[in-house]
Write a protein that holds these residues in place. Structure first.
Motif, mmCIF file in Angstrom:
data_model
loop_
_atom_site.group_PDB
_atom_site.id
_atom_site.type_symbol
_atom_site.label_atom_id
_atom_site.label_comp_id
_atom_site.label_asym_id
_atom_site.label_seq_id
_atom_site.Cartn_x
_atom_site.Cartn_y
_atom_site.Cartn_z
ATOM 1 N N THR A 141 0.830 -1.199 0.000
ATOM 2 C CA THR A 141 0.000 0.000 0.000
ATOM 3 C C THR A 141 0.864 1.250 0.000
ATOM 4 O O THR A 141 1.827 1.360 0.754
ATOM 5 C CB THR A 141 -0.919 0.014 1.236
ATOM 6 O OG1 THR A 141 -1.670 -1.197 1.272
ATOM 7 C CG2 THR A 141 -1.877 1.184 1.159
ATOM 8 N N GLU A 142 0.505 2.192 -0.859
ATOM 9 C CA GLU A 142 1.300 3.407 -1.028
ATOM 10 C C GLU A 142 1.169 4.343 0.171
ATOM 11 O O GLU A 142 0.083 4.583 0.687
ATOM 12 C CB GLU A 142 0.837 4.140 -2.282
ATOM 13 C CG GLU A 142 1.597 5.416 -2.581
ATOM 14 C CD GLU A 142 1.018 6.185 -3.744
ATOM 15 O OE1 GLU A 142 1.658 7.170 -4.166
ATOM 16 O OE2 GLU A 142 -0.070 5.802 -4.227
ATOM 17 N N THR A 143 2.312 4.872 0.623
ATOM 18 C CA THR A 143 2.311 5.912 1.646
ATOM 19 C C THR A 143 2.092 7.256 0.966
ATOM 20 O O THR A 143 2.879 7.666 0.114
ATOM 21 C CB THR A 143 3.641 5.929 2.424
ATOM 22 O OG1 THR A 143 3.782 4.698 3.136
ATOM 23 C CG2 THR A 143 3.678 7.087 3.411
ATOM 24 N N LEU A 144 1.012 7.931 1.340
ATOM 25 C CA LEU A 144 0.686 9.216 0.721
ATOM 26 C C LEU A 144 1.243 10.391 1.502
ATOM 27 O O LEU A 144 1.605 11.417 0.922
ATOM 28 C CB LEU A 144 -0.836 9.361 0.596
ATOM 29 C CG LEU A 144 -1.564 8.294 -0.234
ATOM 30 C CD1 LEU A 144 -3.049 8.632 -0.315
ATOM 31 C CD2 LEU A 144 -0.969 8.173 -1.620
ATOM 32 N N LEU A 145 1.299 10.252 2.817
ATOM 33 C CA LEU A 145 1.725 11.355 3.680
ATOM 34 C C LEU A 145 2.604 10.808 4.790
ATOM 35 O O LEU A 145 2.346 9.711 5.304
ATOM 36 C CB LEU A 145 0.492 12.044 4.289
ATOM 37 C CG LEU A 145 0.727 13.156 5.309
ATOM 38 C CD1 LEU A 145 1.307 14.399 4.624
ATOM 39 C CD2 LEU A 145 -0.576 13.513 6.021
ATOM 40 N N PHE B 272 1.042 7.710 6.672
ATOM 41 C CA PHE B 272 -0.379 7.509 6.420
ATOM 42 C C PHE B 272 -0.542 6.943 5.012
ATOM 43 O O PHE B 272 -0.105 7.555 4.038
ATOM 44 C CB PHE B 272 -1.134 8.824 6.580
ATOM 45 C CG PHE B 272 -0.927 9.459 7.934
ATOM 46 C CD1 PHE B 272 -1.682 9.055 9.016
ATOM 47 C CD2 PHE B 272 0.053 10.430 8.110
ATOM 48 C CE1 PHE B 272 -1.484 9.628 10.269
ATOM 49 C CE2 PHE B 272 0.259 11.003 9.362
ATOM 50 C CZ PHE B 272 -0.508 10.603 10.442
ATOM 51 N N LYS B 273 -1.165 5.782 4.934
ATOM 52 C CA LYS B 273 -1.240 5.041 3.685
ATOM 53 C C LYS B 273 -2.574 5.216 2.978
ATOM 54 O O LYS B 273 -3.593 5.532 3.589
ATOM 55 C CB LYS B 273 -0.980 3.558 3.957
ATOM 56 C CG LYS B 273 0.391 3.268 4.536
ATOM 57 C CD LYS B 273 0.620 1.782 4.713
ATOM 58 C CE LYS B 273 1.989 1.511 5.332
ATOM 59 N NZ LYS B 273 3.079 2.012 4.473
ATOM 60 N N LEU C 227 4.662 14.624 1.190
ATOM 61 C CA LEU C 227 3.390 14.338 0.526
ATOM 62 C C LEU C 227 3.673 13.734 -0.843
ATOM 63 O O LEU C 227 4.398 14.322 -1.651
ATOM 64 C CB LEU C 227 2.570 15.626 0.374
ATOM 65 C CG LEU C 227 1.238 15.513 -0.368
ATOM 66 C CD1 LEU C 227 0.243 14.685 0.428
ATOM 67 C CD2 LEU C 227 0.667 16.901 -0.652
ATOM 68 N N LEU C 228 3.157 12.543 -1.074
ATOM 69 C CA LEU C 228 3.349 11.859 -2.359
ATOM 70 C C LEU C 228 4.826 11.776 -2.736
ATOM 71 O O LEU C 228 5.207 11.949 -3.903
ATOM 72 C CB LEU C 228 2.550 12.550 -3.465
ATOM 73 C CG LEU C 228 1.046 12.734 -3.205
ATOM 74 C CD1 LEU C 228 0.403 13.496 -4.356
ATOM 75 C CD2 LEU C 228 0.363 11.400 -3.002
#
Length: 254
Positions: free
Chosen positions: A2-6, A28-29, A64-65
């Motif tokens: 799962t991608e970490t966005l923040l 935060f994913k 972020l991203l």
């Protein structure tokens, strides 16, 4: 994976000799709703302010991203996909509900302030805005001035504006505060819809345990500005230390 966005790394802010947020590191994913809880003065809103850019960090970083945004302002963070509901409150209090939302959608489309031209030339924007107003149950008040809305309807409009921005990270600071029993479910249902989009992540500061229990995938607890607990809701709520020191007796009923 799962991608970490923040992500925040050792994020810290000091006001004089007081450390309001103390080296908080969290990721935060996508597809996750994280509730941020703790007693009054724990640093929850200050942590939100650091992430969204309302106040500058004394130390640490916000990513972020995959990009460091620590030194960017609120507007640039918003453009890059970070959305916080209260940033948009009363954006234009003397314009109608529909005009406010249409401006946000126009901004996202990067068409500038041509929005102030005749509405007939922006049918697609109006239609998009009306779809969102239907979702938040404000369609019947589309022509009402924002300054004339009730508190509950202003909170609904905050969420509508945030949806209009279509961010990757949604930040809600007590979204149902001051709302009636009848109004709150509209907002909670919308947050649940956003959470269901596994390409987004949601951060929620909330005191109502029934809301946390129904929505959260994860809870982080702040105390005296520091990270005190982080984990699945059942695990965090069951912690004797958290119940006694951070959450209070209210958790006895969970």
């Amino acid at each position: 994976m799962t991608e970490t966005l923040l992500q925040t790394d050792a994020l810290t802010v000091r006001f004089g000799g007081h450390v309001a947020v103390d080296a908080v590191s969290c990721s935060f994913k996508a597809g996750e709703l994280t509730a941020i809880v703790g007693p009054n003065g724990a640093g929850k809103t200050t942590y939100f302010n650091l992430i969204s850019g309302q106040i500058p960090a004394s130390a640490g970083n916000v990513t972020l991203l995959g990009k460091d945004i620590t030194r960017l302002g609120v507007a640039e963070r918003c453009r890059r996909g970070l959305g916080r509901a209260f940033q948009l409150t009363n954006l234009f209090p003397n314009l109608s509900v529909l005009e406010n939302l249409r401006l946000v959608i126009q901004s996202r489309a990067e068409k500038g302030f041509q929005l102030f031209s005749m509405a007939d030339s922006h049918v697609e924007l109006t239609n998009a805005a009306m779809e969102i107003l239907e979702r938040v149950r404000l369609a019947s008040q589309k022509e009402q001035l924002v300054s004339e809305l009730s508190h509950g309807d202003q909170r609904k409009l905050e969420v509508a504006l945030l949806i209009g921005l279509d961010p990757k990270v949604y930040m809600f600071d007590e979204p149902t505060a001051g709302m009636s029993v009848d109004e709150a479910p509209v907002i909670l249902d919308l947050i649940a819809e956003i959470k269901a989009d596994t390409s987004r992540t949601v951060l929620l500061v909330e005191h109502k345990l029934d809301v946390i229990r129904s929505l959260a995938d994860r809870i982080i607890v702040l105390h005296n500005g520091a990270l005190a607990a982080d984990g699945p809701p059942a695990e965090v709520m069951a912690s004797a230390v958290v119940q006694e020191a951070y959450m209070g007796k209210e958790l006895d009923h969970v």
